[in-house]
Design an enzyme around this catalytic site. Structure first.
Site, PDB file in Angstrom:
ATOM      1  N   HIS A 146       2.971  -4.289   6.188  1.00  0.00           N
ATOM      2  CA  HIS A 146       1.935  -3.262   6.160  1.00  0.00           C
ATOM      3  C   HIS A 146       2.006  -2.430   7.424  1.00  0.00           C
ATOM      4  CE1 HIS A 146      -0.464  -5.035   2.770  1.00  0.00           C
ATOM      5  NE2 HIS A 146       0.287  -6.057   3.093  1.00  0.00           N
ATOM      6  N   ARG A 165      -5.976  -6.400  -3.321  1.00  0.00           N
ATOM      7  CA  ARG A 165      -7.303  -6.905  -3.698  1.00  0.00           C
ATOM      8  C   ARG A 165      -7.315  -7.297  -5.177  1.00  0.00           C
ATOM      9  NH1 ARG A 165      -6.986  -5.789   0.807  1.00  0.00           N
ATOM     10  NH2 ARG A 165      -8.427  -4.722   2.205  1.00  0.00           N
ATOM     11  N   GLU A 206       1.464  -6.615  10.026  1.00  0.00           N
ATOM     12  CA  GLU A 206       1.146  -5.217  10.320  1.00  0.00           C
ATOM     13  C   GLU A 206       2.170  -4.789  11.354  1.00  0.00           C
ATOM     14  OE1 GLU A 206      -1.359  -3.632   8.880  1.00  0.00           O
ATOM     15  OE2 GLU A 206      -2.566  -5.255   8.038  1.00  0.00           O
ATOM     16  N   GLU A 257       1.833   3.115   3.124  1.00  0.00           N
ATOM     17  CA  GLU A 257       2.407   2.349   4.239  1.00  0.00           C
ATOM     18  C   GLU A 257       3.884   2.113   3.925  1.00  0.00           C
ATOM     19  OE1 GLU A 257      -0.142  -1.110   4.538  1.00  0.00           O
ATOM     20  OE2 GLU A 257      -1.916   0.169   4.660  1.00  0.00           O
ATOM     21  N   TYR A 290     -11.124  -9.552   9.679  1.00  0.00           N
ATOM     22  CA  TYR A 290     -12.147  -9.100   8.733  1.00  0.00           C
ATOM     23  C   TYR A 290     -11.799  -9.696   7.387  1.00  0.00           C
ATOM     24  CZ  TYR A 290      -8.556  -5.668   7.582  1.00  0.00           C
ATOM     25  OH  TYR A 290      -7.373  -5.084   7.243  1.00  0.00           O
ATOM     26  N   HIS A 328       0.855  -1.175   0.000  1.00  0.00           N
ATOM     27  CA  HIS A 328       0.000   0.000   0.000  1.00  0.00           C
ATOM     28  C   HIS A 328       0.899   1.236   0.000  1.00  0.00           C
ATOM     29  CE1 HIS A 328      -3.100  -2.922   1.661  1.00  0.00           C
ATOM     30  NE2 HIS A 328      -3.463  -2.577   0.429  1.00  0.00           N
TER      31      HIS A 328
HETATM   32 ZN    ZN Z   1      -1.518  -2.374   3.906  1.00  0.00          ZN
END
Ligand code: ZN
Ligand code: NAG
Ligand code: NAG
Length: 483
Positions: free
Chosen positions: A224, A185, A306, A126, A284, A123
């Site tokens: 991330h 995604r 993360e 990030e 999630y 991302h």
């Molecule tokens: Zn991310």
């Protein structure tokens, strides 16, 4: 009336805020980052985005730009050329090369060793991972032959580091790439028909997919920000419910995730996530993620890490974050050598390496030994007994039971041809050639070994365990199992 309007606006904004939070998921389900300040509550989303851009822009001070990153990668290679190779796996939408570094004592050489990859900056907003991967590369370079863990990794693993999968997103300060697509995604999904159109696929995603097809990675992790947790498959559920959804290798994944969080400064102390780990779908569900795709189609056990609550922390915190994650990153890579079952598969008649399938009873997941060296590397949770099977068309299937302790197990298979007339791989090489392939520098060891193998095959017609091929010697922790 005016008052009503402004509270309505406030209401709408707060809802927008919620929308935004759920939209920025996996790699920041929530935005803990302090960019969400009160000014947002009275402005619209557009203003918010601008504010956010401005703040991220200010925060970029002290972070490498894309061209700084390229220079840093080249400088690393200049300094550590003996144990590294740099290459690009493709280009971003805007044409920025996706630079990767390979670290190994035989960079670029195909060997009977496991490979690991780290991917940062999936991302765009990030950016911590891209900085940490350069720190990791340089640390390995500086500590090779000095620190035992650095030496173990460089000598026994092919470690590939892609600091930025999304350089365009980074320069745009956006989560998605230059086409505003969330790259986590954009992969084909196991449950839903999505991202199946090759023409629609983003170049960054394509590059990663080709990379995984080219290099046989045993395991990997993407980095991330936005939370502090080690996330493991599955990321999605078949019915879209938010539930624990275990993949066949749930135990091995939990072991890996715990290894990461346990070696981290304080990930395991999380109040939100027990032991600092989570099943993706339980947190999630997401669809089209990179992690599940790696496991399903790449034979690669991937975690989604993360690594900081704050997605884009001030640059002066990077060194601390590196210190917090350093041991975890090293331990995770080293787990490919220190745990699991590893070995090679040969034919009993001419010692040909056989790219057999390796299965574990009770786990619906099969890996394949390599085409060239027939080596396999199978991560398994310690503390259990496993029934390991090697299968190859034209050869008799072999099964053996191992007890997986805290160290790795080496298990080689010698498969006998079936007596039937099924087509099978002919003896292509003379035994001298095979010896060369197996072990040039350890010719005598290999020769002795081959004689022993031939002897046992001949007399007992039974499976034989061979050991100590090249690259295995250095691994003190490895327990050799005979069958
Ligand atoms: Zn991310
Ligand atoms: C970990 O430590 C950092 C820095 O001290 C702190 O900000 C964070 O809240 C801690 N996280 C946990 C889960 O303890
Ligand atoms: C094993 O996994 C495959 C998908 O990889 C699935 O199609 C099959 O039904 C599974 N078998 C069992 C017994 O669960």
């Amino acid at each position: 009336m005016a008052r009503l309007n402004s509270s309505l606006l406030l209401f709408l904004s707060v809802n927008l805020l919620h929308l935004f939070h759920t939209a920025v998921s996996r790699g920041g389900q929530r935005d803990y980052s302090g960019f969400v300040d009160n000014s947002f509550a009275v402005s619209g989303r557009h203003l918010f985005e601008e504010n956010r851009f401005q703040k991220l822009n200010n925060l970029a001070h002290g972070y490498m730009t894309n061209s700084d990153l390229e220079k840093a990668i080249k400088a690393f290679h200049g300094r550590c050329g003996r144990i590294s190779r740099i290459y690009s796996i493709g280009k971003s939408v805007l044409g920025v090369p996706l630079w990767a570094m390979e670290i190994s004592n035989k960079p670029g050489k195909e060997e009977a060793k496991p490979a690991f990859k780290f991917i940062g900056n999936v991302h765009g907003d990030e950016p911590v991972g891209r900085e940490l991967l350069l720190l990791l590369a340089n640390w390995l370079c500086d500590n090779y032959m000095k620190d035992p863990l650095a030496t173990l990794i460089v000598d026994n693993v092919h470690l590939h580091l892609l600091p930025s999968m999304n350089p365009d997103g980074f320069s745009l300060r956006s989560r998605g790439n230059a086409n505003n697509v969330d790259l986590n995604r954009d992969f084909p999904d196991q449950f839903f028909q999505m991202n199946d159109d090759l023409g629609e696929r983003q170049p960054e995603t394509k590059a990663i997919m080709n990379w995984i097809k080219k290099i046989r990675f045993t395991a990997s992790a993407s980095l991330h920000g936005g939370a502090l947790v080690a996330n493991y498959p599955w990321d999605g559920t078949q019915d879209k419910s938010k539930n624990y959804y275990a993949c066949p290798d749930d135990e091995a994944f939990r072991y890996m995730a715990k290894l990461y969080s346990g070696s981290h400064y304080n990930m395991s102390q999380s109040r939100e996530f027990k032991a600092g780990i989570t099943n993706g779908a339980y947190w999630y569900p997401i669809y089209g993620g990179m992690q599940d795709w790696n496991y399903i189609y790449g034979g690669c056990f991937e975690l989604t890490l993360e690594i900081s609550d704050n997605k884009w922390p001030p640059a002066n915190e990077l060194h601390t974050i590196w210190q917090y994650n350093k041991r975890s990153m090293l331990d995770l890579v080293a787990s490919l050598v220190k745990s699991g079952v590893h070995g090679r598969v040969f034919s009993s008649d001419c010692g040909e390496p056989l790219p057999a399938s390796i299965a574990i009873k009770g786990i619906n997941y099969t890996i394949k030994a390599g085409e060239r060296f027939a080596d396999y590397h199978r991560l398994l949770a310690p503390g259990h007994q496993y029934e390991v099977t090697a299968m190859m068309p034209g050869y008799k299937t072999r099964t053996t039971t191992i007890k997986m302790g805290e160290e790795a197990t080496q298990l080689d298979f010698i498969l006998e041809p079936t007596s039937s007339l099924l087509p099978r791989r002919p003896c292509k090489r003379s035994s001298m050639e095979i010896l060369e392939v197996i072990s040039k520098p350890h010719f005598q060891v290999a020769l002795t070994l081959m004689l022993v193998l031939a002897f046992l095959c001949f007399l007992m017609k039974r499976k034989v365990i061979s050991n100590h091929f090249r690259g295995r010697k250095a691994i003190g922790q490895r327990r050799v199992t005979a069958v």
